[in-house]
Design a protein around this motif. Sequence first.
Motif, short mmCIF file in Angstrom:
data_model
loop_
_atom_site.label_atom_id
_atom_site.label_comp_id
_atom_site.label_asym_id
_atom_site.label_seq_id
_atom_site.Cartn_x
_atom_site.Cartn_y
_atom_site.Cartn_z
N MET A 194 65.95 50.47 -1.63
CA MET A 194 66.02 49.97 -0.26
C MET A 194 67.46 50.10 0.26
O MET A 194 68.42 49.99 -0.49
CB MET A 194 65.61 48.51 -0.20
N GLY A 235 50.94 49.84 -1.07
CA GLY A 235 52.04 50.75 -0.75
C GLY A 235 52.44 50.66 0.72
O GLY A 235 53.63 50.67 1.06
N HIS A 236 51.44 50.55 1.59
CA HIS A 236 51.71 50.40 3.02
C HIS A 236 52.48 49.12 3.31
O HIS A 236 53.48 49.13 4.05
CB HIS A 236 50.38 50.41 3.79
N HIS A 275 56.10 49.28 1.97
CA HIS A 275 56.91 50.16 2.82
C HIS A 275 57.25 49.47 4.13
O HIS A 275 58.38 49.59 4.65
CB HIS A 275 56.16 51.46 3.09
N GLN A 276 56.32 48.70 4.67
CA GLN A 276 56.56 47.94 5.90
C GLN A 276 57.69 46.94 5.68
O GLN A 276 58.58 46.79 6.53
CB GLN A 276 55.29 47.21 6.29
N GLU A 297 60.07 47.15 3.42
CA GLU A 297 61.32 47.91 3.24
C GLU A 297 61.94 48.27 4.58
O GLU A 297 63.16 48.18 4.76
CB GLU A 297 61.05 49.17 2.41
N ARG A 298 61.11 48.69 5.54
CA ARG A 298 61.62 49.02 6.87
C ARG A 298 62.23 47.79 7.53
O ARG A 298 63.29 47.88 8.16
CB ARG A 298 60.51 49.58 7.74
N TYR A 337 60.13 40.33 -1.04
CA TYR A 337 59.80 41.70 -1.44
C TYR A 337 59.90 41.86 -2.96
O TYR A 337 59.01 42.44 -3.60
CB TYR A 337 60.73 42.69 -0.75
N SER A 349 56.46 42.76 -4.95
CA SER A 349 56.44 44.11 -5.51
C SER A 349 56.34 44.10 -7.03
O SER A 349 55.98 45.11 -7.64
CB SER A 349 57.69 44.89 -5.07
#
Length: 268
Positions: A1, A166-167, A170-171, A173-174, A188, A192
């Motif tokens: 990240m 995964g979606h 990733h959300q 992380e953004r 997170y 995770s």
Amino acid sequence: MTTVATGTGLGPLLRGWREQRKVSQLELALRADSSARHISFIETGRSRPSEELILRLAEHLDIPVRERNSLLLAAGYAPQYAQTALDDPSMGALREGIERLLTGYEPYPALVVDGTYTVVAANRGIAMLLDGVPEHLLAPPLNAMRLTLHPEGLAPKILNLREWRGHLLHQMERQIALARSQPLRELYEEVSAYPLPEPTGPDDREDPDPYPYFALPLRIEHEGHALSFISSISTFNTPMDVTVAELAIETFLPADPATVKYLQSPGG
């Protein structure tokens, strides 16, 4: 990240956000009607910008409202944006509007979360999906990411868990890249690390859905039925309060006729 450079003064904070956004001093100066020299002086502490310029720079760097207050404080100014509790009387119209929206969306699921995915409101469609989730995960404050990805939560019921997990990661992380939030980063790291449980329903590869999807669906089992939803997230435009700025309304649109029929049936 990705991480953002940190510092105690305005200069390091501004430089960290500018580098995070991959914007040069010249480009930022052109956007904010300033000069590269002045931006450089601000970042090195040789110049104290006006309150107006700080807010203009923050706007062009798309800095979250909470962090705009931090920039102002670091420069010796008062915060520009209040942070009002949702149960404050002044938030009455907002609360009523949210409740009407969530109720009007039934029987389809919808909820509202804050900047760390704490659930602040939800409708009966969400309550239906939480059937069978252990009490310890439903104890306040509820957290949407924890409820979804915990191996004792919704995860075993999600038929396309690897894709949906995964979606969601990733959300997050953004969001961490866009806003410096230690609580969000800690969440997170927690979710995770959850092990992947085996789904209780059929795998997508063994039970392909006959309907083409226009976005990644959440496919979840409920009382022997495979339900499919497309998620949509809405935020408030031009928020002037930190609390409001961090709210997100997530609605789940039925992705196939079978899901619509099941949710609209008396037993759904």
